[in-house]
Design a protein around this motif. Structure first.
Motif, PDB file in Angstrom:
ATOM      1  N   ASN A 142       1.012  -1.190   0.061  1.00 48.64           N
ATOM      2  CA  ASN A 142       0.385  -0.285   0.163  1.00 48.64           C
ATOM      3  C   ASN A 142       0.872   1.250   0.399  1.00 48.64           C
ATOM      4  N   THR A 143       1.014   1.967  -1.151  1.00 45.93           N
ATOM      5  CA  THR A 143       2.200   2.590  -1.591  1.00 45.93           C
ATOM      6  C   THR A 143       1.618   3.977  -0.816  1.00 45.93           C
ATOM      7  N   GLY A 144       0.357   4.304  -0.983  1.00 41.94           N
ATOM      8  CA  GLY A 144      -0.767   5.687   0.054  1.00 41.94           C
ATOM      9  C   GLY A 144      -0.185   5.562   1.451  1.00 41.94           C
ATOM     10  N   ALA A 145      -0.332   4.411   2.216  1.00 37.90           N
ATOM     11  CA  ALA A 145       0.482   4.425   3.492  1.00 37.90           C
ATOM     12  C   ALA A 145       1.442   4.865   3.682  1.00 37.90           C
ATOM     13  N   MET A 146       2.489   4.924   2.604  1.00 33.18           N
ATOM     14  CA  MET A 146       4.062   5.169   2.563  1.00 33.18           C
ATOM     15  C   MET A 146       3.935   6.102   2.723  1.00 33.18           C
ATOM     16  N   PHE A 147       3.038   7.342   1.708  1.00 30.69           N
ATOM     17  CA  PHE A 147       3.000   8.559   2.097  1.00 30.69           C
ATOM     18  C   PHE A 147       2.420   9.252   2.859  1.00 30.69           C
ATOM     19  N   ARG A 148       1.621   9.096   3.685  1.00 32.88           N
ATOM     20  CA  ARG A 148       1.112   9.284   5.002  1.00 32.88           C
ATOM     21  C   ARG A 148       1.394   9.477   6.159  1.00 32.88           C
ATOM     22  N   ALA A 149       2.540   7.979   5.684  1.00 33.67           N
ATOM     23  CA  ALA A 149       3.157   8.105   7.419  1.00 33.67           C
ATOM     24  C   ALA A 149       4.432   8.879   7.070  1.00 33.67           C
ATOM     25  N   GLY A 202       2.531  -6.537   6.472  1.00 33.46           N
ATOM     26  CA  GLY A 202       1.717  -7.467   7.325  1.00 33.46           C
ATOM     27  C   GLY A 202       0.642  -6.407   7.637  1.00 33.46           C
ATOM     28  N   GLY A 203       0.055  -5.666   7.430  1.00 30.37           N
ATOM     29  CA  GLY A 203      -0.928  -4.609   6.891  1.00 30.37           C
ATOM     30  C   GLY A 203      -1.316  -3.515   7.409  1.00 30.37           C
ATOM     31  N   ARG A 204       0.093  -3.613   9.012  1.00 26.98           N
ATOM     32  CA  ARG A 204       0.128  -2.345   9.742  1.00 26.98           C
ATOM     33  C   ARG A 204       0.775  -1.247   9.713  1.00 26.98           C
ATOM     34  N   THR A 214      -1.230   2.714  12.470  1.00 26.88           N
ATOM     35  CA  THR A 214      -2.159   2.739  12.114  1.00 26.88           C
ATOM     36  C   THR A 214      -3.472   3.389  12.454  1.00 26.88           C
ATOM     37  N   ARG A 215      -3.546   3.603  13.691  1.00 28.18           N
ATOM     38  CA  ARG A 215      -4.570   3.674  14.360  1.00 28.18           C
ATOM     39  C   ARG A 215      -4.763   5.678  13.815  1.00 28.18           C
ATOM     40  N   GLU A 216      -3.284   5.996  14.673  1.00 30.97           N
ATOM     41  CA  GLU A 216      -2.793   7.300  14.129  1.00 30.97           C
ATOM     42  C   GLU A 216      -3.464   8.111  12.905  1.00 30.97           C
ATOM     43  N   LEU A 217      -2.835   6.834  11.960  1.00 30.80           N
ATOM     44  CA  LEU A 217      -3.044   7.785  10.229  1.00 30.80           C
ATOM     45  C   LEU A 217      -5.132   7.462  10.183  1.00 30.80           C
ATOM     46  N   ASP A 218      -5.444   6.640  10.749  1.00 27.69           N
ATOM     47  CA  ASP A 218      -6.639   6.441   9.873  1.00 27.69           C
ATOM     48  C   ASP A 218      -7.380   7.567  10.725  1.00 27.69           C
ATOM     49  N   ARG A 219      -7.313   7.930  12.346  1.00 28.38           N
ATOM     50  CA  ARG A 219      -8.183   9.162  12.481  1.00 28.38           C
ATOM     51  C   ARG A 219      -8.050  10.347  12.287  1.00 28.38           C
TER      52      ARG A 219
END
Ligand code: DC
Length: 218
Positions: free
Chosen positions: A32-39, A70-72, A81-86
């Motif tokens: 999930n490359t979007g998750a990398m950019f958001r991190a 691993g989905g996190r 993970t939770r902070e990015l969602d919130r």
């Protein structure tokens, strides 16, 4: 040589869910490359990085460890993970300069290719088929009409216990689509050899089925 399947497209087209499910079905790993950019965006917000400064962004990104296996999403050893969602809406809006930065994209391109170096991978993002994996085994470009994409986003937020009006989500989405398509470095666009799939009116099962049918025939 491990295989790569790329899934690019605008926000809300169903890329992440479809890519994750397709990877599960094939027994491949999911990136999930979007998750990398958001991190990276979260790290910049926390450290007060000047996102207009390429040298500050270079220092920030060179030092970071982002693990999305691993989905996190794990940032320097901390599960965010939770902070990015919130904080999703805030982080998505703030991610514009990060996603337009040549140095950030250079680091992430390296992380992404490393991730897929040894294991078959389904990856999703904006530039996976065009820039990061130009020789991918199969490339898809997922779209859906903007009203349906915004509705899905509202439902996703609600499932996360958050509320946002449909109008606000649609307005944000238009800004992000325009920004992602207009940037000069690695803009969101279909690769010349990508298969276009419109997910409007389709269930996620139907979309995964359709994607799989283009891979498993071989
Ligand atoms: O897909 P997403 O909404 O999680 O993406 C977050 C941000 O990262 C958004 O600004 C688009 C950008 N992005 C990108 O520029 N290239 C990618 N391959 C993936 C995401």
């Amino acid at each position: 040589m491990p295989k790569v399947v790329t899934i690019d497209g605008p926000a809300g087209a169903g890329k992440s869910t479809a890519a994750r499910r397709l990877a599960g079905r094939l027994g491949w790993q999911f990136l999930n490359t979007g998750a990398m950019f958001r991190a990276v965006t979260l790290a910049a917000l926390r450290r007060g990085t000047d996102v207009a400064s390429e040298s500050q962004l270079d220092v920030l990104t060179a030092d970071l460890e982002v693990d999305v296996s691993g989905g996190r999403v794990v940032l320097d050893g901390e599960d965010v993970t939770r902070e990015l969602d919130r904080r999703r809406s805030e982080i998505s809006l703030a991610s514009g300069p990060i996603a337009s930065s040549a140095v950030v994209r250079g680091h992430l391109l390296h992380w992404q290719r490393e991730f897929a170096r040894e294991v078959d991978t389904v990856t999703e993002g904006r530039d996976q088929g065009t820039v990061v994996f130009p020789d991918a085994f199969r490339k898809f470009f997922l779209t859906a009409n903007e009203v349906e994409r915004a509705r899905r986003r509202v439902a996703e937020l609600e499932a996360n216990g958050q509320h946002a009006s449909f109008e606000d989500v649609l307005a944000d989405q238009r800004i992000r689509d325009a920004r992602d398509a207009a940037r000069t470095i690695a803009p969101m666009k279909p690769a010349a050899d990508a298969l276009h799939i419109d997910t409007s009116g389709k269930t996620i099962d139907q979309v995964v089925e359709e994607l799989a049918s283009h891979i498993l025939i071989l």
